[in-house]
Design a protein around this motif. Structure first.
Motif, PDB file in Angstrom:
ATOM      1  N   ALA A 228       0.764  -1.127   0.201  1.00  0.00           N
ATOM      2  CA  ALA A 228       0.324   0.490  -0.081  1.00  0.00           C
ATOM      3  C   ALA A 228       0.827   1.309   0.013  1.00  0.00           C
ATOM      4  N   ALA A 229       0.288   2.652  -0.583  1.00  0.00           N
ATOM      5  CA  ALA A 229       1.246   3.282  -0.758  1.00  0.00           C
ATOM      6  C   ALA A 229       0.615   4.892  -0.790  1.00  0.00           C
ATOM      7  N   VAL A 230       0.950   6.033  -0.480  1.00  0.00           N
ATOM      8  CA  VAL A 230      -0.034   6.700  -1.330  1.00  0.00           C
ATOM      9  C   VAL A 230       0.523   8.237  -2.256  1.00  0.00           C
ATOM     10  N   VAL A 231      -0.222   8.390  -3.042  1.00  0.00           N
ATOM     11  CA  VAL A 231       0.051   8.869  -4.491  1.00  0.00           C
ATOM     12  C   VAL A 231      -0.346  10.311  -4.448  1.00  0.00           C
ATOM     13  N   ASP A 232       0.424  10.950  -5.899  1.00  0.00           N
ATOM     14  CA  ASP A 232      -0.227  12.572  -6.191  1.00  0.00           C
ATOM     15  C   ASP A 232      -1.123  11.988  -7.347  1.00  0.00           C
ATOM     16  N   GLU A 233      -2.518  12.857  -8.014  1.00  0.00           N
ATOM     17  CA  GLU A 233      -2.986  11.796  -8.823  1.00  0.00           C
ATOM     18  C   GLU A 233      -1.959  11.773 -10.222  1.00  0.00           C
ATOM     19  N   ALA A 234      -1.453  11.675  -9.965  1.00  0.00           N
ATOM     20  CA  ALA A 234      -0.232  11.506 -11.100  1.00  0.00           C
ATOM     21  C   ALA A 234       0.346  10.321 -11.113  1.00  0.00           C
ATOM     22  N   GLY A 235       0.199   9.777  -9.846  1.00  0.00           N
ATOM     23  CA  GLY A 235       0.202   8.604  -9.393  1.00  0.00           C
ATOM     24  C   GLY A 235       1.629   8.040  -9.294  1.00  0.00           C
ATOM     25  N   GLN A 236       2.576   9.667  -8.789  1.00  0.00           N
ATOM     26  CA  GLN A 236       3.787   9.644  -8.109  1.00  0.00           C
ATOM     27  C   GLN A 236       3.609   9.271  -6.739  1.00  0.00           C
ATOM     28  N   ASP A 237       4.676   8.815  -5.437  1.00  0.00           N
ATOM     29  CA  ASP A 237       4.379   8.961  -4.433  1.00  0.00           C
ATOM     30  C   ASP A 237       4.782   9.570  -4.152  1.00  0.00           C
ATOM     31  N   VAL A 238       3.571  10.530  -2.759  1.00  0.00           N
ATOM     32  CA  VAL A 238       3.665  11.920  -1.900  1.00  0.00           C
ATOM     33  C   VAL A 238       4.458  11.980  -0.264  1.00  0.00           C
TER      34      VAL A 238
END
Ligand code: WTA
Length: 651
Positions: free
Chosen positions: A447-457
């Motif tokens: 599991a991970a948290v990303v921005d709207e472009a799919g990049q890790d935040v």
């Protein structure tokens, strides 16, 4: 720094995962050798008729295959293998009826029941790959019907007993079911509610030509119409059937079930789950998250109509040979002490419920101290769980103190219909708990948290919750709609390879703990029930007087969210008593179209809805109005700003 709650040392000493080192070691194994890790778990936790040679096939991603050339039977894993190990006499189910009567069913007894239903279905031509809709209340028979389908390789689709005839008809038609299993009536809080007659109504709506038989479990003895050649009593179906039934050995990817759930657009989605990977995770999370032991008495208060009732009633507990309570009734009958009384009565040690139930029982015990949990002997409890929606720290603390006596870890389990089982959750013997956080992903869940472009935040910054690698119990496709599966869960905007959960999340800077911040789409969560705004809007617009409707969620102390509907009529906007009467009519209309759980709490009428010049409804403004707030946002793009004043007023 928030206060943390460490696992009690006596708990850790016996736990399947006893400390964070053990947790990190499992995570490291998965990182190092993903397939080796999952292959090892699948061999250790399931009995295979034909062992698999290949763990994960990604050649047609995102249509992943797990353990694809292995063969097994789910009901064999949930029943026979325990009996073969000498556990036939162990209680599988303690059934606590609505009226307080209770009975025990052993593993051998459940096995016999499942086999007789399976044989009865087979005798009527039901076999591998056929779909069976189950529209039943909480009962031993409901769980047995699910396991019987699994035994013969039929794919079940359980429809929650609170859904309307129309909602049931849509699901029967989409699944193309050949049999519907139901019961005459259900008992809830001392009341009898119809089920069989709703099936009759659903079939009369048309589009259900695939249905050959309706099997009816006699629960109350209430009168039902009997259509000869089509309808058959469950006891007649089972009569003279042997108590043995050769399992249908299926490939690991064989669809075990379809479960309809709401998305942000369109009709409900038939989430399709496989057999091997799904069962693996149901079993393993019983061991890890619930730390299940042979002497535990486990109780999950969910309904088999929802995914929690699949993974953590029908399949998970039976896969590990546990003893569980199955409860027919409601938490407030005969009074709001029912949960605590039932825990005391059966010596429940692991209790799993929803934040909504906890919050409503807090309220009830504030009003009537006699039903406060401390009036009951809850000393058998050793672990508490929460599921379905975020649990607010106040409710968490009350649960921990008043129910768990500060000795029971609370596992706040984040997961979804699509994930098949727990994803992000504390491990009770290892994870330091922070109220309001579901803490860390289980080993092997990326599991991970990303921005709207799919990049890790970075940690500490909110974003979109995703899962980076496929996992065994994940959704395989949407029944009849693989395109929608791909578009909904692996959107191009995120690069096409990340699983999109549909929730927002943030990770803590110090601990890396996840906190779920709520849905990022138009899905509402009312009392832990998942609903799409679009579905409710479509139901409203189907009413002859309604021209247009927009539905938003409004935060609610007890139910998490409540539904607020903004409606434009084909005639003039009503006022006074007319408005009140029509609002009530529309609420009942939605109950008839979908089910009582989808009833808007509030209905407001306007001459129009707030729209941009391009005609898009501005829901974020409606959310502000629903909460009684004043719109301070920029409304310059709004076609008709004056409408906001009108919609600000409740009926
Ligand atoms: C929400 C229920 C916060 C979330 C098992 C998710 C939660 C949706 C939690 C799935 C939790 C479930 N904390 N939110 N512990 N558990 N949710 O498919 O929004 O009925 O996407 O599955 O419920 O609902 P579903």
């Amino acid at each position: 720094m928030q206060s943390t709650y460490l696992p009690p040392s006596a708990f850790s000493a016996r736990a399947a995962i006893p400390d964070m080192d053990a947790y990190h070691a499992l995570c490291a194994h998965a990182e190092r050798d993903y397939e080796g890790y999952w292959g090892m778990q699948a061999r250790a936790n399931l009995d295979w008729q034909v062992p698999f040679t290949r763990v994960l096939d990604e050649s047609e991603a995102p249509f992943y295959r797990w353990f694809g050339d292995g063969r097994l039977n789910v009901s064999y894993n949930c029943l026979d293998r325990h009996i073969e190990r000498g556990l036939g006499g162990k209680t599988a189910i303690i059934f606590e009826a609505d009226d307080g009567a209770f009975s025990h069913v052993t593993y051998s007894g459940l096995h016999a029941r499942v086999c007789r239903i399976a044989n009865g279905l087979r005798a009527r031509g039901v076999g591998k790959g056929d779909r069976v809709v189950i529209y039943m209340a909480m009962s031993v028979e409901g769980v047995a019907a699910m396991l019987a389908c699994a035994r013969i390789g039929a794919t079940h689709s359980v429809v929650f007993g609170g859904f309307s005839a129309k909602a049931l008809q849509e699901r029967i038609a989409d699944a193309g079911a050949c049999v519907v299993i139901t019961q005459d009536e259900q008992l809830r809080g001392g009341k009898r509610l119809p089920l069989k007659s709703i099936v009759d109504e659903a079939l009369a709506l048309g589009g259900c030509g695939s249905v050959k038989h309706v099997v009816v479990y006699q629960r109350t003895g209430g009168g039902v119409t009997h259509v000869s050649d089509r309808d058959i009593w469950l006891h007649d179906l089972m009569a003279d059937q042997p108590e043995r039934c050769e399992p249908e050995w299926v490939g690991a990817e064989h669809p075990l079930f379809i479960l309809y759930t709401s998305g942000s657009t369109g009709t409900p989605k038939g989430v399709q789950h496989a057999s091997g990977g799904y069962l693996l995770w149901a079993a393993l999370t019983m061991k890890w998250t619930f730390d299940i032991k042979p002497d535990d008495v486990y109780w999950c208060t969910a309904d088999i109509g929802w995914v929690t009732g699949h993974s953590y009633i029908a399949y998970g507990p039976t896969a590990v040979g546990a003893t569980q309570v199955i409860f027919e009734g409601v938490p407030t009958y005969p009074d709001a002490g029912r949960f605590w009384q039932t825990i005391e009565r059966h010596g429940v040690s692991i209790f799993y419920t929803a934040p909504t139930a906890i919050r409503s029982l807090i309220k009830a015990s504030d009003m009537d101290p006699a039903v406060h949990p401390t009036n009951y002997d809850l000393s058998t409890l050793r672990l508490l769980g929460s599921v379905g929606e975020p649990i607010n720290p106040e409710a968490w603390l009350w649960y921990h103190r008043q129910v768990g006596g500060e000795r029971c870890p609370v596992v706040d389990t984040f997961w979804q219909t699509e994930t098949g089982g727990h994803m992000i959750t504390p491990l009770p013997g290892a994870t330091p708990l922070v109220p309001g956080s579901c803490t860390l992903a289980l080993p092997g869940i990326m599991a991970a948290v990303v921005d709207e472009a799919g990049q890790d935040v970075p940690d500490g910054q909110g974003g979109i919750l995703v899962v980076k690698r496929p996992w065994p119990s994940m959704i395989r496709t949407i029944w009849n709609n693989p395109k929608r599966y791909q578009a909904s869960y692996f959107p191009e905007e995120l690069g096409g390879a990340l699983y999109l959960a549909g929730d927002g999340a943030i990770r803590d800077k110090d601990t890396g703990y996840f906190t779920i911040t709520g849905r990022i789409d138009d899905v509402l969560n009312v009392s832990g029930h998942r609903m799409g705004t679009m579905e409710i809007e479509s139901a409203l617009v189907a009413h002859p007087l309604v021209a247009e409707a927009a539905v938003v969620g409004k935060p609610d102390d007890t139910t998490g969210e409540s539904i607020c509907a903004f409606v434009v009529l084909k005639k003039d906007r009503p006022g006074g008593a007319d408005a009140t009467a029509l609002a009530q009519e529309l609420r009942n209309w939605v109950a008839k179209e979908i089910g009582p759980i989808a009833k808007p709490r509030e209905v407001r009428f306007g001459d129009n809805l707030p729209k941009t010049r391009s005609g898009k409804i501005m829901r974020r403004l409606l959310r502000v109005l629903a909460q009684g707030g004043v719109v301070t946002q920029d409304v310059s793009t709004l076609e008709n700003p004056a409408i906001l004043d009108q919609l600000a007023k409740a009926v």
